[in-house]
Design a protein around this motif. Structure first.
Motif, PDB file in Angstrom:
ATOM      1  N   ALA A 147       7.118   3.213 -13.511  1.00 50.33           N
ATOM      2  CA  ALA A 147       6.728   2.639 -12.098  1.00 50.33           C
ATOM      3  C   ALA A 147       7.731   2.554 -11.225  1.00 50.33           C
ATOM      4  O   ALA A 147       8.154   1.918 -10.385  1.00 50.33           O
ATOM      5  CB  ALA A 147       6.230   1.101 -12.353  1.00 50.33           C
ATOM      6  N   GLU A 148       8.935   3.518 -11.291  1.00 52.91           N
ATOM      7  CA  GLU A 148      10.000   3.397 -10.502  1.00 52.91           C
ATOM      8  C   GLU A 148       9.822   4.073  -8.970  1.00 52.91           C
ATOM      9  O   GLU A 148      10.625   3.899  -8.090  1.00 52.91           O
ATOM     10  CB  GLU A 148      11.035   4.656 -11.163  1.00 52.91           C
ATOM     11  CG  GLU A 148      11.468   4.185 -12.452  1.00 52.91           C
ATOM     12  CD  GLU A 148      12.485   5.060 -13.114  1.00 52.91           C
ATOM     13  OE1 GLU A 148      13.187   6.237 -12.482  1.00 52.91           O
ATOM     14  OE2 GLU A 148      12.973   4.668 -14.343  1.00 52.91           O
ATOM     15  N   GLN A 149       8.728   4.567  -8.802  1.00 51.36           N
ATOM     16  CA  GLN A 149       8.428   5.149  -7.255  1.00 51.36           C
ATOM     17  C   GLN A 149       8.042   3.853  -6.606  1.00 51.36           C
ATOM     18  O   GLN A 149       7.788   4.222  -5.253  1.00 51.36           O
ATOM     19  CB  GLN A 149       7.420   5.989  -7.228  1.00 51.36           C
ATOM     20  CG  GLN A 149       7.254   7.022  -5.973  1.00 51.36           C
ATOM     21  CD  GLN A 149       6.308   8.014  -5.962  1.00 51.36           C
ATOM     22  OE1 GLN A 149       6.017   8.713  -7.092  1.00 51.36           O
ATOM     23  NE2 GLN A 149       5.567   8.227  -4.834  1.00 51.36           N
ATOM     24  N   SER A 150       7.722   2.707  -7.117  1.00 53.54           N
ATOM     25  CA  SER A 150       7.407   1.371  -6.237  1.00 53.54           C
ATOM     26  C   SER A 150       8.093   1.086  -5.178  1.00 53.54           C
ATOM     27  O   SER A 150       9.390   1.283  -5.433  1.00 53.54           O
ATOM     28  CB  SER A 150       7.039   0.220  -7.208  1.00 53.54           C
ATOM     29  OG  SER A 150       6.368   0.444  -8.166  1.00 53.54           O
ATOM     30  N   ARG A 151       7.896   0.767  -4.114  1.00 52.21           N
ATOM     31  CA  ARG A 151       8.495   0.784  -2.860  1.00 52.21           C
ATOM     32  C   ARG A 151       8.225  -0.396  -1.868  1.00 52.21           C
ATOM     33  O   ARG A 151       7.456  -0.996  -2.157  1.00 52.21           O
ATOM     34  CB  ARG A 151       8.173   1.959  -1.930  1.00 52.21           C
ATOM     35  CG  ARG A 151       9.049   2.307  -0.698  1.00 52.21           C
ATOM     36  CD  ARG A 151       8.735   3.761  -0.143  1.00 52.21           C
ATOM     37  NE  ARG A 151       8.701   4.789  -1.156  1.00 52.21           N
ATOM     38  CZ  ARG A 151       8.303   5.900  -1.189  1.00 52.21           C
ATOM     39  NH1 ARG A 151       7.837   6.531  -0.112  1.00 52.21           N
ATOM     40  NH2 ARG A 151       8.644   6.866  -2.189  1.00 52.21           N
TER      41      ARG A 151
END
Length: 484
Positions: A147-151
């Motif tokens: 879930a590292e693209q969460s912004r």
């Protein structure tokens, strides 16, 4: 006789007292009339002034409302990466109780994105990493979730006496920790000129070129390193925009080996004559210069031309003279609306020393065996189509191709024993479904073919060796965006 005289005196005294009292009362009456006239004049003046409107019930100096329309006209998102304007929330600050237009507005928005990735051939990381495609590992199937693209994004707009001022702070969790993507401020110095300072999209790139992808990386042939620290001046007049910038050169690093310049900073190279040639480490002595012109027409139509100049430099700190070389690149891009049911997006970029401006390139330059800098030429092509199937569903397909100069790539790879890309082709195809503004789902299939030079380095006799290799890889990915 005496009594009569006393009576007359008393009568005269009384008359005198009455006369004095009557005179004093007359003076007080006159003063009172003057005060009443002055008060009436003041009342008339107040009545002549327009009445101040009453504040609506529940109004406040600071208000909160749903959505980010306040800053929606300031486009800061790359194609396919925008947060719906009715998501997030806005904090508005007004200066007076009669509630004119807000003078300061702050919008907060973002999303949580979860990804499920399946690699059919080999593990290529959290994004489709083209340089990880290596020959001989076709059986390494792999699955991963992240879930590292969460912004998270904060934007602001302030109307001041010297022009509007805007700010953007945005970050994500790529790499496992929170990192800054954008830290940018803009000032409208005049109705047509805007000054921007901070970390933002490279001025060379087109934020509107490409297609929506589930993959974080996207197709080759487009921009490589897309954000940079810079100072930018923009002239805008209606649909036309022209911008120039000086930007942080990306050649320097703490180890002395540049991110985009391959050098022998920590060792020596033995030539056929057995002389030792030491090459100083990469350093930055001049900023990159970028310029961009674009025209944005109706229906997502776009025409763009951009160019850049950069300086590659090595220090003379190892007993040899340093060297410098000029790198450059140009780009042309267009988006064409096809009868409102599809958009065609194309771009081409070419340069000598283009390096990390182009996704799929390895280095922009290298120091040869004599310690001089040689630039590496590169070409990038992209074409994509985005189809509107329904109001909630779209289909996207994109093809990209990056080609580096074979001779320079072979020499640099063999000299330093590196794997350097010669040619990469990629295809992305996906279906995006957004039934509500709060959520979007995407299913994507991607393929890439990588041709590269596997350098063998230089032996004690000054001979180099290397091998041309190639392989391809397939990946499937599911992504879910949850907007807040």
């Amino acid at each position: 006789m005496t009594s009569s005289r006393w009576f007359r005196r008393a009568l005269l005294g009384s008359v005198a007292t009455v006369a004095v009292t009557t005179g004093a009362q007359a003076d007080e009456l006159t003063a009172l009339k003057a005060q009443l006239q002055a008060l009436q004049t003041r009342v008339n003046q107040l009545e002549a002034q327009p009445a101040a409107p009453e504040a609506p019930e529940g109004a406040s100096f600071i208000t909160f409302r749903r959505g980010t329309e306040a800053t929606a006209d300031w486009n800061t998102s790359r194609v396919g990466d925008a947060v719906p304007s009715d998501r997030g929330f806005t904090i508005a600050i007004t200066p007076t109780a009669d509630l004119p237009a807000p003078v300061h507005e702050v919008t907060v928005s973002g999303y949580v994105k979860g990804d499920v990735i399946y690699d059919f051939n080999q593990d290529l990381g959290n994004q489709f990493t083209y340089t990880d495609i290596t020959e001989g590992t076709d059986s390494a199937e792999h699955i991963r979730l992240h879930a590292e693209q969460s912004r998270f994004r904060i934007k602001s707009r302030s109307d001041t006496s010297i022009g509007q001022i805007r700010t953007l702070i945005e970050g994500d969790f790529w790499g496992g920790d929170f990192r800054v993507r954008h830290a940018w401020g803009e000032w409208d110095m005049t109705p047509n000129f805007t000054l921007g300072v901070g970390r933002y999209w490279r001025n060379f790139m087109s934020v509107d070129s490409g297609i929506s992808t589930v993959d974080f990386n996207g197709p080759v042939g487009l921009i490589g390193t897309s954000r940079n620290n810079q100072v930018r001046l923009t002239y805008h007049d209606g649909p036309m925009e022209f911008a120039v910038s000086i930007e942080d050169p990306t050649g320097d690093s703490s180890q002395g080996n540049g991110d985009d310049l391959l050098t022998g900073a920590i060792g020596t190279i033995t030539t056929p004559a057995t002389a030792t040639v030491a090459t100083g480490g990469a350093s930055d002595n001049l900023p990159d210069l970028n310029a961009r012109w674009q025209y944005s027409g109706p229906g997502d139509t776009l025409f763009l031309v951009s160019g850049m100049l950069r300086d590659f430099h090595t220090d003379g700190d190892l007993g040899v003279d340093g060297d410098s070389a000029l790198g450059w690149a140009v780009q042309g891009a267009t988006n064409i609306n096809l009868a409102d049911f599809a958009t065609l997006s194309t771009s081409v970029m070419y340069g000598d020393g283009i390096g990390n401006y182009l996704l799929g390139a390895s280095y922009g330059a290298y120091a040869n065996a004599n310690g001089n800098i040689d630039t590496i030429a590169g070409l990038g092509l992209f074409a994509g189509l985005s189809f509107t199937v329904t109001d909630a569903t779209s289909f996207n397909v994109g093809w990209g191709w990056t080609k580096m100069d074979s001779g320079d790539t072979r020499e640099a790879a063999d000299l330093y024993g590196e794997e350097l890309n010669r040619e990469i082709m990629s295809v992305h195809a996906n279906i995006m479904w957004q039934p509500v503004q709060e959520m979007k789902l995407g299913w994507e299939l991607m393929w890439a073919d990588r041709k590269y030079r596997d350098g063998g380095g230089m032996d004690s006799e000054g001979n180099t060796s290397g091998t041309n290799k190639s392989d391809d890889a397939w990946r499937a990915q599911f992504g879910a965006w949850f907007y807040f």
